[in-house]
Every structure is written in C-alpha cells, then in structure tokens.
Design a protein around this motif. Structure first.
Motif, PDB file in Angstrom:
ATOM      1  N   GLN A  11       0.832  -1.201   0.000  1.00  0.00           N
ATOM      2  CA  GLN A  11       0.000   0.000   0.000  1.00  0.00           C
ATOM      3  C   GLN A  11       0.871   1.258   0.000  1.00  0.00           C
ATOM      4  OE1 GLN A  11      -3.247  -0.623   2.686  1.00  0.00           O
ATOM      5  NE2 GLN A  11      -3.817   1.533   2.634  1.00  0.00           N
ATOM      6  N   LYS A  18       2.904   6.482  -7.183  1.00  0.00           N
ATOM      7  CA  LYS A  18       2.035   7.488  -7.773  1.00  0.00           C
ATOM      8  C   LYS A  18       2.621   8.877  -7.588  1.00  0.00           C
ATOM      9  CE  LYS A  18      -2.793   7.423  -8.725  1.00  0.00           C
ATOM     10  NZ  LYS A  18      -4.157   7.221  -8.262  1.00  0.00           N
ATOM     11  N   GLN A  22       4.330  11.394 -10.577  1.00  0.00           N
ATOM     12  CA  GLN A  22       3.832  12.739 -10.828  1.00  0.00           C
ATOM     13  C   GLN A  22       4.959  13.751 -10.902  1.00  0.00           C
ATOM     14  OE1 GLN A  22       1.073  12.999  -7.677  1.00  0.00           O
ATOM     15  NE2 GLN A  22      -0.414  11.736  -8.723  1.00  0.00           N
ATOM     16  N   PHE A 103       7.314   8.929   7.770  1.00  0.00           N
ATOM     17  CA  PHE A 103       7.740  10.255   7.323  1.00  0.00           C
ATOM     18  C   PHE A 103       6.714  10.806   6.362  1.00  0.00           C
ATOM     19  CE2 PHE A 103       9.785   6.955   4.827  1.00  0.00           C
ATOM     20  CZ  PHE A 103       9.311   7.243   3.565  1.00  0.00           C
ATOM     21  N   ASP A 104       6.756  12.069   6.217  1.00  0.00           N
ATOM     22  CA  ASP A 104       5.851  12.734   5.311  1.00  0.00           C
ATOM     23  C   ASP A 104       6.342  12.502   3.890  1.00  0.00           C
ATOM     24  OD1 ASP A 104       3.604  14.939   5.555  1.00  0.00           O
ATOM     25  OD2 ASP A 104       4.860  15.440   3.847  1.00  0.00           O
ATOM     26  N   PHE A 105       5.409  12.257   2.974  1.00  0.00           N
ATOM     27  CA  PHE A 105       5.834  12.014   1.604  1.00  0.00           C
ATOM     28  C   PHE A 105       6.601  13.208   1.033  1.00  0.00           C
ATOM     29  CE2 PHE A 105       5.094  12.364  -2.973  1.00  0.00           C
ATOM     30  CZ  PHE A 105       5.803  11.258  -3.371  1.00  0.00           C
ATOM     31  N   GLN A 106       6.198  14.381   1.452  1.00  0.00           N
ATOM     32  CA  GLN A 106       6.885  15.590   0.972  1.00  0.00           C
ATOM     33  C   GLN A 106       8.357  15.578   1.363  1.00  0.00           C
ATOM     34  OE1 GLN A 106       5.474  17.532  -1.124  1.00  0.00           O
ATOM     35  NE2 GLN A 106       3.516  16.470  -0.891  1.00  0.00           N
ATOM     36  N   ASN A 137       7.407  22.472  -9.122  1.00  0.00           N
ATOM     37  CA  ASN A 137       6.305  22.238  -8.199  1.00  0.00           C
ATOM     38  C   ASN A 137       4.977  22.155  -8.921  1.00  0.00           C
ATOM     39  OD1 ASN A 137       6.738  21.797  -5.499  1.00  0.00           O
ATOM     40  ND2 ASN A 137       7.400  23.895  -5.173  1.00  0.00           N
ATOM     41  N   LEU A 138       4.796  23.073  -9.818  1.00  0.00           N
ATOM     42  CA  LEU A 138       3.510  23.155 -10.501  1.00  0.00           C
ATOM     43  C   LEU A 138       3.482  22.346 -11.784  1.00  0.00           C
ATOM     44  CD1 LEU A 138       2.569  26.899 -10.059  1.00  0.00           C
ATOM     45  CD2 LEU A 138       1.507  24.917  -9.026  1.00  0.00           C
ATOM     46  N   HIS A 139       4.610  21.738 -12.152  1.00  0.00           N
ATOM     47  CA  HIS A 139       4.677  21.023 -13.419  1.00  0.00           C
ATOM     48  C   HIS A 139       4.313  21.964 -14.533  1.00  0.00           C
ATOM     49  CE1 HIS A 139       4.544  17.027 -11.441  1.00  0.00           C
ATOM     50  NE2 HIS A 139       4.073  17.803 -10.496  1.00  0.00           N
ATOM     51  N   GLN A 140       4.849  23.138 -14.456  1.00  0.00           N
ATOM     52  CA  GLN A 140       4.406  24.149 -15.373  1.00  0.00           C
ATOM     53  C   GLN A 140       5.600  24.701 -16.119  1.00  0.00           C
ATOM     54  OE1 GLN A 140       0.859  26.679 -13.859  1.00  0.00           O
ATOM     55  NE2 GLN A 140       2.676  27.944 -13.949  1.00  0.00           N
ATOM     56  N   LEU A 152       1.654  14.786 -18.740  1.00  0.00           N
ATOM     57  CA  LEU A 152       2.671  14.322 -17.802  1.00  0.00           C
ATOM     58  C   LEU A 152       3.915  13.816 -18.523  1.00  0.00           C
ATOM     59  CD1 LEU A 152       3.390  13.885 -14.902  1.00  0.00           C
ATOM     60  CD2 LEU A 152       2.195  11.703 -14.951  1.00  0.00           C
TER      61      LEU A 152
END
Lengths: 223, 223
Positions: A11, A18, A22, A103-106, A137-140, A152
């Motif tokens: 899990q 994922k 991204q 831990f945090d994913f970030q 960060n924004l994928h921009q 993507l």
DNA sequence: GCGTATATTAAGTTAATATTAAGCGAATTT
DNA sequence: AAATTCGCTTAATATTAACTTAATATACGC
C-alpha cells in the motif's frame, strides 16, 4: 530520471509510486531484496529508495550489493528502526541518505530532489533558461510568461532534456530515463511525444528549433 | 492537516475532537501513551496535542519517542501541573508549545493554528485571494462578498487547496491531510467531494476553472 | 537515388477522472 | 422512539484525456 522503490508494504509502495511518477520520474518497484538486486543488475537507476526491513534478503545486504553493482547510484534508506547504530552502518555502507518511518511524503520528495540535484545543471524548484521558465512544483513550463500546457509524459521528457541541455540525449537514454520497465524498447511512442511537444512549443514560441534532432545521435534542448 | 490528540479524560477528548474537526483538521485520538506512540509509528501527523499526565507510559517518555519518530511534527504539551521545571523539560525535549490546564478551547485552537501556520503561505485568520475570502474563524468562504455554503469536508478540502495553492496537490496528499485513520485509500469519496465543491463554486462564481485538474498529477486551486 | 532514421497522422487502447444515484448512519425534529 | 434531514461514502457508469500502435510520408547522409 529513473528510480527503484524497494518496499514490501504494497500500500505504501503504491502511494510512493504514484507520487513520484507525478514528479516525472520513471519508477520501477521491488517488494523483496532478491528482486531488487536483480533489477539493479538489469537496469541503471539514478536513485534507489530502499526499505531496510525486507523479506528474503536483509536490507543491509541488498544495500551492499546494489552499491557494488553501481557506484554512482544514489541510495536512500528507509527504516522503521530508529537505532542510531543501524543509521551509521547504513551510511558507512554507501547509503546517501536515511529516513525513519513514518515520514511525510513531501519529505521523501524533497530528499530525492536534493540527491538528484547534483546531476543537474540547476538545482532550484524553478529554473529559468532564456525565455523558458520551469516550475517543478507546478509542473508548469512557460515561455515569456505564456504557459505551455503539457501532459505528464511531455513534461517528463522536456524536463529531462532541459536539465541535461548541455548534452545530446539519445532515444535510448530518453526511453531509459523517462519510462519504466514495461516500456517497449522498440516502440515509436517516444517520437510521437516529441512530435506533440514540438507542436506545442512551436505554438507558444513561434520557434521550431527548440528540440533539435541530431540524426543518428539523439535530441537536444536548444534554449 | 492531520492532528493526534492524546488525552485520557474522554469527555475532554470528545470536546476537543469535535471542536477541531470543525476547524477542518483530520483528527485521530489516543487515551494512553502506548497507543499514542503506536499511532505515530503508523501515521504522519502535522501536530500532536499531548497530555503529560497519562496512564501506561509517562507523558515525557511519549514526547521523547514521538519526537524521535518524527522530527518535524509540532507538539503541544498539556498539563495540569504548572511547575516550571516540567515546562522547561518538555520544551527541552522537543515540544513546541505548552498549555496549562484548565485552558480555554479557543486558546488551544489559536496555538494550533499558530504552529501549523508556517506550512502555509498565509498566516492570518482571514485570507483574501482575488475575489475569494476565507475566514478561518467563521469557516466561511465568500466570493465577491457572496457566501459559498460548504459542508465541513468541502471546506476542509478547499481550504487545504487554497493554503497550498502554489503546488499541485495529489489525491494521495489530499487523502492523507484531510482524512483520518479510517479513510479507505481506494475510496472515490474525494472525487465526489471535488465534484460537489466545483458545483457550488461554479454556482457562486460562474467560473469552472477554480479547481483545476492536472491529469495524472492532482488538483490545484486557481484563484 | 537508396536505404535508414525520423516525422507525421489517424486510429486504437488504456487509464484517469467525472458524474449520478443510491445507501448509510449520526444528529435533529416531531 | 419514529421520522426526517443532512453529510458522507459507495458503487456503477460515462466521459475524457493520455498514451501507444501502426501505417505512411518525409528527410538526410552515404
């Protein structure tokens, strides 16, 4: 950039996959030590996230073998065991970073970026090259402030080309770094993405030499 | 944002839970030290409210362990004992704030907000972004002064998106930060909330690009 | 010009997200 | 305590966009 995730809790694994996909990484996974080592024998990863508590083959042993196979791969160790001893041992054996569960994913994301940073020309979350602006960060990606709307995969490819713009990238490398295991090496899919990319870039910039073809060699980002 | 409340007086606990859920936090609870530590091993909290006078495992010990497990979590210690010694010890051991019983719930609320503030772009109790106005005290969101009537979950989601509007938020992150333990990671519930949110926002603003979808990546608030 | 590498299109497949309606349970009302 | 309301979740279906495939066209170096 290509990453191998080794983690037996499926899990957790899925969540990581994922999230990191991204961010434009190509992700392979293994749920035990033996297959992790196997995968490292076949493929060249830029980074491995390795849970130390694994079935079949002890995580420390996996770490040793992976490091022997590939001296330059970055390795992040993940462990639920917070004993300092293990921490030291892990780093001695060639891990590059260490995270304790939970831990945090970030947090993971940030460390991965930090470790892969050295391979890139530029490190920050936002890079500006001439009129291009890439916000990781924004994928921009924008050109003269105008946004270029990318999918993507397009974003993944373009970002890789930009971050390695001092070199010519072969299709093989692009395939290796932007796709995962399941990619068909004979597929023409990549060319179609390049085509779509060029079209969108042409529309936004009125230039059609941004992604250059070097016949027989590969592609190159020309800012 | 996700919070763990550790408190053995169940009546007090329930009151806190209710109040804080109203504020849009995802809340888990523990009534003794051992289970508090266990929960921290499994989940990543943004903040822990920890009563020092606990059965089973001394509060100070819990504090130490929680801090070891997660360096970045914010910890607020609560105690009926106002001895300065203990206060100092608590802060030395990595607590971020200290409250002495009895205290007003509004006080707790304020301190939680203060500690979590750093993760956000904007700190005040009321944020105005373009025509949007979010009053964190009243749980009220307005557009051009027109009130948008939201349910608690909708408010939680929208607030999280707004407070992190410089990034794209993946469904996984949204699930992690806006739901508690009992959330099914495969549930589609979130999408239904997004749908409802969009509908209400569209009604109020006549715009349908306020919550943007970045396919394969996540959602983003576009003011 | 020939052959190979790359580009271009359109069509096909898969995966991600949106939509809708129904169900459930807690809280509130009568 | 039965009835009602409301918010949340579930599940089934629809829609959309992304990605891949495959077939054909063009360009480029030898």
């Amino acid at each position: 950039m290509r990453i191998l995730l080794v983690e037996d809790e499926s899990q957790l694994l899925n969540a990581y996959v994922k999230g990191l996909k991204q961010d434009g990484y190509a992700i392979d996974t293994a749920s035990d030590g033996a297959s992790a080592v196997e995968l490292c024998e076949i493929n060249t990863y830029d980074l491995v996230v390795l849970d130390i508590n694994l079935p079949k083959l002890n995580g420390i042993e996996v770490l040793k073998q992976v490091r022997t196979l590939n001296k330059s791969v970055k390795i992040i160790i993940v462990s639920a065991n917070r004993s300092i001893e293990q921490r030291i041992e892990g780093l001695d054996l060639g891990a590059n970073d260490y995270l304790t569960k939970p831990f945090d994913f970030q947090e993971l994301r940030a460390r991965i970026r930090a470790l892969l940073r050295r391979d890139f020309i530029s490190q920050p979350k936002v890079l500006s090259i001439n009129d291009f602006n890439i916000d990781l960060n924004l994928h921009q990606i924008t050109y003269q402030g105008k946004m270029i709307l990318l999918t993507l995969k397009e974003y993944t490819i373009l970002t890789y080309l930009i971050q390695n713009r001092e070199r010519i990238i072969s299709s093989e490398e692009l395939l290796e770094k932007c796709w995962n295991d399941e990619a068909d090496p004979f597929s023409e899919a990549m060319r179609v993405h390049i085509y779509a990319l060029r079209k969108k870039i042409q529309e936004a910039t009125q230039r059609d030499d941004v992604i250059q073809t070097v016949k027989g060699v590969g592609y190159r980002f020309n800012p």
